[in-house]
Write a protein that holds these residues in place. Structure first.
Motif, PDB file in Angstrom:
ATOM      1  N   LYS A  47       3.742  -7.502   0.874  1.00  0.00           N
ATOM      2  CA  LYS A  47       2.461  -6.921   1.372  1.00  0.00           C
ATOM      3  C   LYS A  47       1.787  -7.393   2.490  1.00  0.00           C
ATOM      4  O   LYS A  47       1.428  -6.825   3.641  1.00  0.00           O
ATOM      5  CB  LYS A  47       1.376  -7.160   0.176  1.00  0.00           C
ATOM      6  CG  LYS A  47      -0.022  -6.412   0.512  1.00  0.00           C
ATOM      7  CD  LYS A  47      -0.944  -6.535  -0.565  1.00  0.00           C
ATOM      8  CE  LYS A  47      -2.314  -5.846  -0.484  1.00  0.00           C
ATOM      9  NZ  LYS A  47      -3.169  -5.765  -1.556  1.00  0.00           N
TER      10      LYS A  47
ATOM     11  N   ALA B 189       3.648  -5.878   5.484  1.00  0.00           N
ATOM     12  CA  ALA B 189       3.059  -4.678   5.762  1.00  0.00           C
ATOM     13  C   ALA B 189       1.886  -4.494   6.465  1.00  0.00           C
ATOM     14  O   ALA B 189       1.540  -3.731   7.348  1.00  0.00           O
ATOM     15  CB  ALA B 189       3.080  -3.619   4.392  1.00  0.00           C
TER      16      ALA B 189
ATOM     17  N   ASP C   5       3.357   1.888   9.988  1.00  0.00           N
ATOM     18  CA  ASP C   5       4.076   1.925   8.520  1.00  0.00           C
ATOM     19  C   ASP C   5       5.305   0.955   8.349  1.00  0.00           C
ATOM     20  O   ASP C   5       6.185   1.534   8.908  1.00  0.00           O
ATOM     21  CB  ASP C   5       4.072   3.152   7.904  1.00  0.00           C
ATOM     22  CG  ASP C   5       4.632   3.181   6.415  1.00  0.00           C
ATOM     23  OD1 ASP C   5       4.609   1.709   5.982  1.00  0.00           O
ATOM     24  OD2 ASP C   5       4.674   4.154   5.692  1.00  0.00           O
ATOM     25  N   LEU C   6       5.413  -0.165   8.028  1.00  0.00           N
ATOM     26  CA  LEU C   6       6.379  -1.054   8.177  1.00  0.00           C
ATOM     27  C   LEU C   6       7.737  -0.199   7.380  1.00  0.00           C
ATOM     28  O   LEU C   6       8.947  -0.290   7.670  1.00  0.00           O
ATOM     29  CB  LEU C   6       6.582  -2.537   7.418  1.00  0.00           C
ATOM     30  CG  LEU C   6       7.530  -3.365   7.428  1.00  0.00           C
ATOM     31  CD1 LEU C   6       8.092  -3.695   8.851  1.00  0.00           C
ATOM     32  CD2 LEU C   6       7.271  -4.576   6.619  1.00  0.00           C
ATOM     33  N   ALA C   7       7.322   0.248   6.377  1.00  0.00           N
ATOM     34  CA  ALA C   7       8.345   0.800   5.392  1.00  0.00           C
ATOM     35  C   ALA C   7       9.158   2.141   6.118  1.00  0.00           C
ATOM     36  O   ALA C   7      10.169   2.451   5.789  1.00  0.00           O
ATOM     37  CB  ALA C   7       7.846   1.627   4.113  1.00  0.00           C
TER      38      ALA C   7
END
Length: 270
Positions: A12, A15, A154-156
């Motif tokens: 988390k 992110a 957005d890291l994802a």
């Protein structure tokens, strides 16, 4: 939310702070492309509006994400000292201000979590290079391409590559040296090693080059502060490297009795 005693959520944090870094990087780059006006602090080091605006973005995000964890940030501290506690964030909102002023690309946003004297989480972002490095789990760091963006990121959604130090070439090491602080002690240290190549760099980019497997050793005998090194050390150690003092001990943090100043240290790959 993450507090002083609660387990730290690496995923988390990575992110949240990737989004934060993209926004801080956008604020920095607005000034990078213009005139680099700066003032001198009490220690004669330069500070710009990019430093202070990046810091405001990062500190606000950390307070919302982990309100129970103290924050030690370079510009907010501004010479003041106090106890850090067993767990605290270390922030350098613009590491490599001299490189920034000179319009070089090797300046970074650094965010680290210190837990019992050790940097366990780190994010290093070089906005002029669109290069992000962040620990996403204990012992696991990644790099990704991250353009600065005022709307965040957005890291994802980013293509991630695991960071891993390389095994040194027996034909010789690649050494990194500071662009602003090359000194006789560094020269004497390097003279004892088999060096095949030297490369100059500023800020925490030097830690990243070792973590990315592009270099092998970075000696630093000149002065540094804890916020200069913590995030880079966390990323490098998660990639399999190490950062040791000249006595061979791990570089530790929360040294309030020393004014948060670091001793000389050596960053190593494998």
């Amino acid at each position: 939310m993450t507090g002083q005693s609660a387990p730290f959520d690496f995923a988390k944090a990575a992110a949240v702070l990737t989004d934060t870094a993209a926004r801080a990087g956008a604020a920095i780059m607005r000034y990078f492309h213009g005139a680099s006006e700066f003032t001198l602090k009490g220690d004669a080091s330069p500070v710009t509006l990019a430093d202070t605006q990046s810091e405001a973005i990062v500190v606000a995000a950390l307070k919302q994400f982990a309100p129970g964890i103290p924050i030690v940030s370079e510009e907010a501290l501004d010479g003041k000292q106090g106890e850090c506690g067993e767990r605290f964030f270390l922030v350098d909102p613009l590491d490599g201000t001299k490189e920034f002023i000179k319009k070089r690309s090797d300046f970074t946003v650094n965010v680290a979590l210190i837990d019992h004297d050790r940097p366990v989480f780190g994010l290093v972002y070089a906005p002029a290079r669109s290069l992000l490095a962040v620990t996403i789990a204990p012992g696991h760091a990644i790099e990704a391409e991250l353009p600065p963006s005022a709307s965040g990121a957005d890291l994802a959604a980013l293509e991630q590559k695991k960071l891993e130090v390389r095994t040194a070439d027996p034909e010789g090491l690649t050494a990194l040296v500071s662009l602003s602080h090359l000194d006789p002690e560094t020269e004497a240290f390097l003279a004892k090693l088999k060096i095949a190549k030297r490369s100059g760099a500023g800020s925490s980019v030097k830690f990243l080059e070792i973590a990315r497997g592009q270099a092998d050793v970075y000696p630093r005998f000149g002065p540094t502060m804890e916020w200069d090194t913590a995030a880079g050390q966390a990323v490098l150690e998660a990639a399999g490297g190490k950062v040791l003092t000249t006595n061979g001990e791990p570089l530790r943090y929360g040294k309030t009795s020393a004014g948060l100043r670091n001793p000389s240290f050596i960053a190593w790959g494998r």
